[in-house]
Design a protein around this motif. Structure first.
Motif, PDB file in Angstrom:
ATOM      1  N   ALA A  14       0.828  -1.205   0.000  1.00 32.59           N
ATOM      2  CA  ALA A  14       0.000   0.000   0.000  1.00 32.59           C
ATOM      3  C   ALA A  14       0.866   1.260   0.000  1.00 32.59           C
ATOM      4  N   LEU A  15       1.978   1.250   0.750  1.00 36.18           N
ATOM      5  CA  LEU A  15       2.870   2.403   0.793  1.00 36.18           C
ATOM      6  C   LEU A  15       3.546   2.647  -0.554  1.00 36.18           C
ATOM      7  N   VAL A  16       4.018   1.583  -1.179  1.00 31.84           N
ATOM      8  CA  VAL A  16       4.701   1.727  -2.469  1.00 31.84           C
ATOM      9  C   VAL A  16       3.739   2.246  -3.532  1.00 31.84           C
ATOM     10  N   ILE A  17       2.540   1.636  -3.599  1.00 34.66           N
ATOM     11  CA  ILE A  17       1.555   2.077  -4.585  1.00 34.66           C
ATOM     12  C   ILE A  17       1.097   3.500  -4.284  1.00 34.66           C
ATOM     13  N   GLY A  18       0.836   3.789  -3.001  1.00 36.52           N
ATOM     14  CA  GLY A  18       0.407   5.130  -2.616  1.00 36.52           C
ATOM     15  C   GLY A  18       1.458   6.169  -2.930  1.00 36.52           C
ATOM     16  N   GLY A  19       2.730   5.865  -2.636  1.00 36.28           N
ATOM     17  CA  GLY A  19       3.808   6.800  -2.943  1.00 36.28           C
ATOM     18  C   GLY A  19       3.961   7.037  -4.423  1.00 36.28           C
ATOM     19  N   GLU A  20       3.836   5.970  -5.223  1.00 39.72           N
ATOM     20  CA  GLU A  20       3.955   6.101  -6.680  1.00 39.72           C
ATOM     21  C   GLU A  20       2.823   6.952  -7.245  1.00 39.72           C
ATOM     22  N   LEU A  21       1.594   6.726  -6.802  1.00 34.89           N
ATOM     23  CA  LEU A  21       0.463   7.518  -7.279  1.00 34.89           C
ATOM     24  C   LEU A  21       0.615   8.986  -6.888  1.00 34.89           C
ATOM     25  N   LEU A  22       1.094   9.223  -5.661  1.00 36.09           N
ATOM     26  CA  LEU A  22       1.289  10.596  -5.201  1.00 36.09           C
ATOM     27  C   LEU A  22       2.358  11.302  -6.029  1.00 36.09           C
ATOM     28  N   VAL A  23       3.464  10.630  -6.284  1.00 35.20           N
ATOM     29  CA  VAL A  23       4.537  11.221  -7.087  1.00 35.20           C
ATOM     30  C   VAL A  23       4.047  11.513  -8.500  1.00 35.20           C
ATOM     31  N   ARG A  24       3.339  10.555  -9.090  1.00 31.25           N
ATOM     32  CA  ARG A  24       2.862  10.735 -10.461  1.00 31.25           C
ATOM     33  C   ARG A  24       1.912  11.921 -10.555  1.00 31.25           C
ATOM     34  N   GLY A  25       0.935  11.975  -9.671  1.00 31.06           N
ATOM     35  CA  GLY A  25      -0.039  13.060  -9.733  1.00 31.06           C
ATOM     36  C   GLY A  25       0.575  14.407  -9.407  1.00 31.06           C
ATOM     37  N   ALA A  26       1.399  14.472  -8.349  1.00 32.24           N
ATOM     38  CA  ALA A  26       1.970  15.748  -7.924  1.00 32.24           C
ATOM     39  C   ALA A  26       2.953  16.297  -8.935  1.00 32.24           C
ATOM     40  N   SER A  27       3.782  15.437  -9.523  1.00 28.01           N
ATOM     41  CA  SER A  27       4.771  15.919 -10.480  1.00 28.01           C
ATOM     42  C   SER A  27       4.109  16.456 -11.742  1.00 28.01           C
ATOM     43  N   GLN A  28       3.044  15.801 -12.197  1.00 24.28           N
ATOM     44  CA  GLN A  28       2.378  16.290 -13.407  1.00 24.28           C
ATOM     45  C   GLN A  28       1.596  17.572 -13.139  1.00 24.28           C
ATOM     46  N   LYS A 152      22.120  23.974 -19.667  1.00 21.80           N
ATOM     47  CA  LYS A 152      21.040  23.526 -20.548  1.00 21.80           C
ATOM     48  C   LYS A 152      20.947  22.007 -20.581  1.00 21.80           C
ATOM     49  N   ALA A 153      22.105  21.338 -20.561  1.00 16.60           N
ATOM     50  CA  ALA A 153      22.111  19.876 -20.638  1.00 16.60           C
ATOM     51  C   ALA A 153      21.422  19.258 -19.429  1.00 16.60           C
ATOM     52  N   ILE A 154      21.686  19.806 -18.236  1.00 15.52           N
ATOM     53  CA  ILE A 154      21.069  19.273 -17.020  1.00 15.52           C
ATOM     54  C   ILE A 154      19.568  19.510 -17.056  1.00 15.52           C
ATOM     55  N   LYS A 155      19.154  20.703 -17.485  1.00 22.34           N
ATOM     56  CA  LYS A 155      17.719  21.007 -17.562  1.00 22.34           C
ATOM     57  C   LYS A 155      17.017  20.060 -18.527  1.00 22.34           C
ATOM     58  N   GLU A 156      17.684  19.743 -19.637  1.00 20.01           N
ATOM     59  CA  GLU A 156      17.076  18.839 -20.622  1.00 20.01           C
ATOM     60  C   GLU A 156      16.957  17.424 -20.066  1.00 20.01           C
ATOM     61  N   GLU A 157      17.948  17.007 -19.250  1.00 20.17           N
ATOM     62  CA  GLU A 157      17.893  15.669 -18.645  1.00 20.17           C
ATOM     63  C   GLU A 157      16.675  15.531 -17.747  1.00 20.17           C
ATOM     64  N   PHE A 158      16.429  16.536 -16.921  1.00 17.96           N
ATOM     65  CA  PHE A 158      15.277  16.496 -16.021  1.00 17.96           C
ATOM     66  C   PHE A 158      13.971  16.712 -16.788  1.00 17.96           C
ATOM     67  N   ALA A 159      14.006  17.536 -17.851  1.00 22.36           N
ATOM     68  CA  ALA A 159      12.797  17.788 -18.631  1.00 22.36           C
ATOM     69  C   ALA A 159      12.301  16.519 -19.308  1.00 22.36           C
ATOM     70  N   GLU A 160      13.234  15.702 -19.765  1.00 26.68           N
ATOM     71  CA  GLU A 160      12.854  14.457 -20.436  1.00 26.68           C
ATOM     72  C   GLU A 160      12.107  13.516 -19.503  1.00 26.68           C
ATOM     73  N   GLU A 161      12.431  13.593 -18.218  1.00 29.22           N
ATOM     74  CA  GLU A 161      11.825  12.682 -17.242  1.00 29.22           C
ATOM     75  C   GLU A 161      10.572  13.254 -16.594  1.00 29.22           C
ATOM     76  N   PHE A 162      10.548  14.581 -16.345  1.00 29.40           N
ATOM     77  CA  PHE A 162       9.500  15.140 -15.499  1.00 29.40           C
ATOM     78  C   PHE A 162       8.599  16.174 -16.173  1.00 29.40           C
ATOM     79  N   ALA A 163       8.853  16.566 -17.413  1.00 27.42           N
ATOM     80  CA  ALA A 163       7.998  17.557 -18.077  1.00 27.42           C
ATOM     81  C   ALA A 163       6.828  16.855 -18.749  1.00 27.42           C
ATOM     82  N   LYS A 164       5.878  16.390 -17.957  1.00 28.86           N
ATOM     83  CA  LYS A 164       4.743  15.626 -18.473  1.00 28.86           C
ATOM     84  C   LYS A 164       3.448  16.160 -17.886  1.00 28.86           C
ATOM     85  N   ALA A 165       3.084  17.350 -18.291  1.00 26.26           N
ATOM     86  CA  ALA A 165       1.865  17.967 -17.766  1.00 26.26           C
ATOM     87  C   ALA A 165       0.629  17.374 -18.431  1.00 26.26           C
ATOM     88  N   PRO A 166      -0.493  17.246 -17.705  1.00 28.18           N
ATOM     89  CA  PRO A 166      -1.739  16.766 -18.315  1.00 28.18           C
ATOM     90  C   PRO A 166      -2.194  17.736 -19.393  1.00 28.18           C
TER      91      PRO A 166
END
Length: 368
Positions: A14-28, A152-166
């Motif tokens: 429950a903790l792993v699933i709850g944490g994953e759902l929270l991270v997914r929703g909050a980051s987007q 710019k390279a570091i920003k692009e690395e993080f953008a590829e992983e976390f720039a996923k807005a609904p």
């Protein structure tokens, strides 16, 4: 015993699933409102992966199981550095290029020492917890400011992983649903995990601190394991290191700080935690120093040292609970033999390893 093991297993799921759902929703959602991917990766995701620790420590604190609350934070930080960074480095050497992460490493060491000093009197009070939580707010503001100066390279690395807005209203509502379900999972998972851990501690005659340092800490750190190892497999080494460092800072300043603020008398800290486990947490943080000196990277052999020390630490905890005489001898060998040997090996690696020369952009190299 079967009931206790079942509660722990269900709680962890429950903790792993709850944490994953929270991270997914909050980051987007953070991406939707314009938060930069770099800040999302270093704050929102780090907080989300630390949410299980927060839920468990708050539940343990309110239930009167302070040793589990403290052991959870200390054990998770040791687990994050020694096991997760070690395992990630074995997957691929962790080269740290982000200036922000390199500045966070000494901050992690400094906050670890500060928490130890706060706990020397046997209690981390509400005022001290408030200072830690205020430090978290300052850290978030600082991260936002520093992120604007990254390459710019570091920003692009993080953008590829976390720039996923609904992309639609329905998508936004879905992220809110994920967050709500994640919080529910964390609430129930923390209750089941703490209840099961307390039952096992009582049935086996083990201390609640030991359970918090091992079973609970490893279980609540599972989201960090997944996030960091997957980032390492993808070649996103800055994200792998940033997730661990950010999570450790959140554990100390948010989890321990907030738990101390909410509890009427603060959080009591056992003498064993003060003189044994907190120094080990600080020592584990200090192992990250080769990042500064050996070409800003953790090589595979250094990752092996991290993992080896986690095995030694866990072995010592088990021996101390089952065979104190053997544990005493084991501890003497570690303190007077293995720790000096590790320090010498790392110092030699610092002396022999030169920082890598900065690479020229391809167009400059061609023109030269």
């Amino acid at each position: 015993m079967l009931v206790a093991a079942g509660l722990i297993l269900i709680g962890l799921v429950a903790l792993v699933i709850g944490g994953e759902l929270l991270v997914r929703g909050a980051s987007q959602l953070a991406s939707l409102i314009g938060v930069s991917p770099l800040v999302i990766g270093l704050t929102v995701v780090a907080f989300g992966t630390s949410a299980p620790e927060l839920a468990v420590s708050l539940k343990a604190g309110f239930a009167g199981n302070a040793d589990i609350a403290v052991g959870n934070v200390i054990g998770s930080n040791i687990f994050n550095v020694l096991l997760i960074l070690g395992l990630s480095a074995l997957v691929a050497p962790l080269a740290v290029n982000s200036q922000l992460i390199r500045l966070e490493l000494p901050l992690m060491i400094g906050v670890s020492v500060l928490v130890w000093v706060m706990g020397l009197n046997g209690n981390i009070g509400r005022i001290e917890g408030g200072l830690l939580f205020a430090g978290l707010a300052a850290y978030i503001v600082w991260s936002v400011v520093q992120s604007r100066r990254e390459s710019k390279a570091i920003k692009e690395e993080f953008a590829e992983e976390f720039a996923k807005a609904p992309s639609s209203t329905a998508g936004t509502i879905l992220q809110l649903v994920w967050i709500a379900l994640g919080l529910v999972g964390l609430a129930f998972g923390s209750k089941w995990l703490v209840d099961g851990a307390v039952m096992i501690a009582r049935q086996l005659g083990m201390s609640e601190l030991l359970i918090g340092l091992t079973i609970v800490a490893a279980g609540t750190s599972l989201p960090e394991v997944v996030a960091s190892v997957m980032a390492s497999l993808k070649g996103e080494r800055d994200i792998a290191v940033g997730n661990v460092v950010g999570s450790n800072l959140f554990n100390l300043m948010c989890v321990l700080g907030l738990t101390s603020v909410i509890m009427p008398d603060g959080v009591p800290v056992a003498s064993t935690a003060i003189w044994q486990d907190m120094p080990i947490m600080i020592g584990a943080s200090l192992l990250c120093l080769p990042i500064f000196f050996t070409a800003r990277r953790i090589d595979r052999w250094e990752g092996g040292i991290f993992l080896g020390w986690y095995v030694l630490y866990t072995t010592y905890l088990v021996l101390k609970a089952t065979n104190p005489t053997l544990a005493y001898g084991f501890g003497l060998v570690a303190v007077w033999g293995l720790i000096p040997l590790t320090v010498v090996v790392l110092l030699v690696s610092v002396v022999l390893t030169r920082p890598a020369e900065p690479e020229l952009p391809q167009n400059e190299g061609a023109s030269g």
